[in-house]
Scaffold this active site. Structure first.
Site, short mmCIF file in Angstrom:
data_model
loop_
_atom_site.label_atom_id
_atom_site.label_comp_id
_atom_site.label_asym_id
_atom_site.label_seq_id
_atom_site.Cartn_x
_atom_site.Cartn_y
_atom_site.Cartn_z
N TYR A 167 -42.64 15.67 21.90
CA TYR A 167 -42.84 17.11 22.10
C TYR A 167 -43.28 17.82 20.81
O TYR A 167 -43.71 18.97 20.85
CB TYR A 167 -41.59 17.79 22.66
CG TYR A 167 -41.11 17.23 23.99
CD1 TYR A 167 -41.93 16.43 24.79
CD2 TYR A 167 -39.82 17.52 24.45
CE1 TYR A 167 -41.47 15.92 25.99
CE2 TYR A 167 -39.36 17.02 25.65
CZ TYR A 167 -40.18 16.21 26.42
OH TYR A 167 -39.72 15.71 27.61
N ASP A 179 -32.33 19.20 25.67
CA ASP A 179 -33.15 18.01 25.96
C ASP A 179 -34.39 18.03 25.07
O ASP A 179 -35.19 18.97 25.13
CB ASP A 179 -33.57 18.00 27.43
CG ASP A 179 -34.36 16.75 27.77
OD1 ASP A 179 -33.73 15.70 28.05
OD2 ASP A 179 -35.61 16.80 27.73
N HIS A 187 -38.73 6.85 27.14
CA HIS A 187 -39.48 7.93 27.78
C HIS A 187 -40.33 7.44 28.96
O HIS A 187 -40.43 8.12 29.98
CB HIS A 187 -40.37 8.61 26.72
CG HIS A 187 -40.68 10.04 27.00
ND1 HIS A 187 -40.78 10.99 26.01
CD2 HIS A 187 -40.91 10.69 28.15
CE1 HIS A 187 -41.07 12.17 26.56
NE2 HIS A 187 -41.15 12.01 27.85
N LYS A 206 -35.81 11.14 23.18
CA LYS A 206 -36.50 10.06 23.88
C LYS A 206 -37.39 9.27 22.92
O LYS A 206 -38.04 9.83 22.05
CB LYS A 206 -37.37 10.65 25.01
CG LYS A 206 -36.58 11.58 25.93
CD LYS A 206 -37.41 12.17 27.05
CE LYS A 206 -36.66 13.32 27.70
NZ LYS A 206 -36.84 14.60 27.00
#
Length: 325
Positions: free
Chosen positions: A50, A45, A113, A80
């Site tokens: 990130y 994931d 997201h 996402k």
């Protein structure tokens, strides 16, 4: 040990345990991915925000594909779309950047997201002078239509939502020609999400739990908050089954067919987190864990305004957590 799977309405098999990568530092995540793949993980994931997709891509490039350890078709990769890329013109370029960083030709699953959009541009958190976020008026239904085009182009196999409420899911379904396959939300025994899970399952969506261990490493943790891993019932079951408290929390989820993406960069924990398919709780034990629910949400984006910590987006009309579920 390979993880058991759920079947998405697209016909894809999605492993019930995946490796989460939120808060995995660059410099650590590459080794974590490579180790996870060697011990049987087949679900990773990711997310653009990130900040580590480039390094994840290096790990995938070395491990996945023809003549390498893992065939691409055996791997399930999620990413996402970030809030600054909701404008229909920005959706495909954002995905293509993620694909380039991950060194993949397609994603198995692409999630929106959050339901609300930030101001367009390359600053991921555009702010006003007072520190509040600068939003954009793009509605998630328009973003969804742009996401659907990615499936038609073969760049994405399935689409989904993250941090959407039940009402917002139905709103997307009202316009969708490609139906969302997955909802990803915070979920653990303190925030069991029973109504939301039932809502999703009735509409053909599977649910992925983020922060399934209660995210005790989050930056803004209140020292007075309860700690899920230290709950007596969790500790007692860990002792009974000779497992870690984390394995107890993950087993509870997979036994109710909720997908989990625990994050770790520690090999022993990465291995432990997937070893949850060789024991089973009794219905009574499941009820004991169900009883921990207190609708306690840990992951709420916060801002400091005038020295006080306040929910960053709670005033936005599309903020999902003002809804009952």
């Amino acid at each position: 040990m390979a993880a058991s799977c759920v079947l998405l309405h697209t016909g894809q098999k999605m492993p019930l345990i995946g490796l989460g990568t939120w808060k995995s530092e660059p410099g650590q995540v590459k080794a974590a991915i490579k180790y996870a793949l060697t011990v049987g993980y087949r679900h990773i994931d990711c997310a653009a925000i990130y900040g580590n997709e480039l390094e994840i891509g290096e790990a995938l490039q070395e491990t996945v594909g023809p003549g390498k350890a893992v065939p691409r078709e055996e791997l399930f990769v999620t990413s996402k779309l970030w809030n600054t890329k909701h404008h229909p013109e920005d959706v495909e370029p954002a995905l293509r950047k993620t694909l380039a960083d991950l060194q993949l030709e397609y994603l198995d699953l692409y999630l929106m997201h959050w339901p609300y959009a930030f101001e367009r541009g390359d600053n991921p958190f555009p702010k006003n002078a007072d520190g509040t976020i600068r939003y954009d008026a793009t509605h998630y239904k328009d973003t969804w239509k742009a996401l659907e085009a990615l499936v038609a182009k073969g760049l994405v196999r399935a689409l989904g939502l993250s941090n959407f409420s039940s009402r917002q899911i139905d709103d997307v379904l009202s316009v969708a020609s490609v139906r969302p396959a997955v909802l990803q939300v915070e979920c653990h025994p303190y925030l069991a999400q029973n109504e939301l899970i039932a809502h999703c399952q009735a509409r053909g969506l599977e649910v992925t739990a983020y922060s399934p261990l209660g995210s005790s490493d989050r930056a803004w943790r209140d020292p007075n908050e309860p700690v899920l891993l230290e709950e007596p019932v969790v500790q007692a079951l860990a002792e009974k089954y000779n497992r870690s408290p984390a394995q107890i929390l993950l087993r509870w989820q997979v036994q109710r067919k909720v997908i989990c993406i625990p994050k770790s960069v520690t090999p022993s924990r990465i291995l432990q987190n997937i070893q949850v398919f060789d024991f089973t709780f009794s219905p009574e034990e499941m009820k004991q864990l169900d009883a921990l629910n207190k609708n306690l949400r840990f992951i709420v984006p916060m801002l400091t305004v005038d020295g006080k910590r306040v929910p960053r987006d709670a005033g936005h009309p599309l903020y999902p957590f003002n809804d009952p579920y």
